[in-house]
Design a protein around this motif. Structure first.
Motif, short mmCIF file in Angstrom:
data_model
loop_
_atom_site.label_atom_id
_atom_site.label_comp_id
_atom_site.label_asym_id
_atom_site.label_seq_id
_atom_site.Cartn_x
_atom_site.Cartn_y
_atom_site.Cartn_z
N LEU A 192 0.85 -1.32 -0.19
CA LEU A 192 -0.02 0.03 0.06
C LEU A 192 0.97 1.32 -0.08
O LEU A 192 0.55 2.22 -0.73
CB LEU A 192 -1.00 -0.06 1.23
N LEU A 207 -4.26 -2.37 -5.35
CA LEU A 207 -3.73 -3.11 -4.32
C LEU A 207 -3.89 -4.54 -4.52
O LEU A 207 -2.86 -5.35 -4.29
CB LEU A 207 -4.33 -2.59 -2.99
N HIS A 257 -2.88 3.12 4.46
CA HIS A 257 -2.04 2.73 5.49
C HIS A 257 -1.99 3.86 6.83
O HIS A 257 -1.52 5.03 6.47
CB HIS A 257 -0.64 2.16 5.12
#
Length: 262
Positions: A192, A207, A257
């Motif tokens: 990420l 992703l 994240h």
């Protein structure tokens, strides 16, 4: 201008090693394959003269799977593998297919998967969790057949519905004993971070694609979640999930994240 091929339009050849795949997965197998394309060829290989493939014999007609007879010429030698590989290469050179589904837990198909990918075709592997890593890595995507058996539906948070659990043939105690492995949070977070924009956000589809490239066997269901977005939601301490408007269509999902506070 040519029309791009979508997943639903991809022509797939499904080749099943009956010696290394249980008949109990047949329903889930073809439901899963339908996510990637249309199974134009469905063949299964084994010695049909013996009783060991009785389970498969019962479902072949229902799913229009063509059985390919392969006698065991020498004890201890698996002639089935050779027959499957030869047929795969014959089908490859017809240039009629966009991908192959190889159903086996046998590492002998590692080179076949690599060869098919060298020709630019997608390879989807289906096998047990004990399948040797080289075969998994040789595929574009590898799905554990344990996920394809009739099991309780998962909630978005990975929990099993009590009502669904009691309706299974498998005792609840057996289900509870099969603990799901922890999700590879650090691995997902690193990917990420690598593909995120300046604000730290990355498209969820991108992703998933990058995760599969590095770990073809990754599947959110293995960790108790229906899909990747549910896994992201299930770890709020590590990730954020955001839906962005898409006029006239489904909102695009983005993940970020959460960096640890200093």
């Amino acid at each position: 201008m040519a029309t791009p091929i979508t997943n639903s339009q991809k022509h797939l050849a499904v080749l099943i090693d009956a010696d290394n795949a249980p008949a109990a997965i047949v329903e889930g197998l073809f439901e899963e394959i339908a996510k990637y394309g249309v199974a134009r060829v469905k063949r299964i290989y084994g010695d049909w003269t013996g009783p060991q493939l009785g389970g498969w014999k019962k479902v072949l007609l229902d799913h229009s799977i063509q059985p390919i007879q392969q006698f065991a010429y020498t004890k201890g030698k698996n002639a089935t593998d050779s027959a499957l590989i030869i047929d795969a290469m014959d089908l490859l050179y017809t240039r009629r297919f966009d991908g192959f589904c190889l159903v086996s837990s046998d590492s002998d198909f590692t080179r076949l998967a690599s060869r098919l990918r060298e020709e630019g075709l997608a390879v989807y592997g289906f096998g047990e969790e004990k399948t040797p890593r080289p075969f998994m890595a040789a595929c574009d995507k590898f799905i554990f057949i344990e996920l394809l058996r009739e099991e309780p539906n998962l909630r978005s948070n990975g929990e099993v519905s009590p009502v669904e659990t009691t309706s299974l043939a498998t005792p609840p105690s057996s289900i509870e004993s099969r603990k799901k492995p922890k999700a590879p949070v650090a691995f997902i977070a690193k990917i990420l971070d690598d593909i995120a924009d300046e604000d730290g956000w990355a498209n969820l589809g991108s992703l998933g694609t990058n995760i599969s490239r590095l770990r073809p066997e990754f599947d959110a269901r293995t960790h108790g979640f229906k899909k990747l977005s549910d896994l992201i939601k299930g770890h709020p301490q590590a990730f954020e999930l955001q839906a962005r408007g898409n006029p006239g269509g489904t909102p695009a999902m983005y993940a970020r994240h959460r960096q640890p506070s200093k």
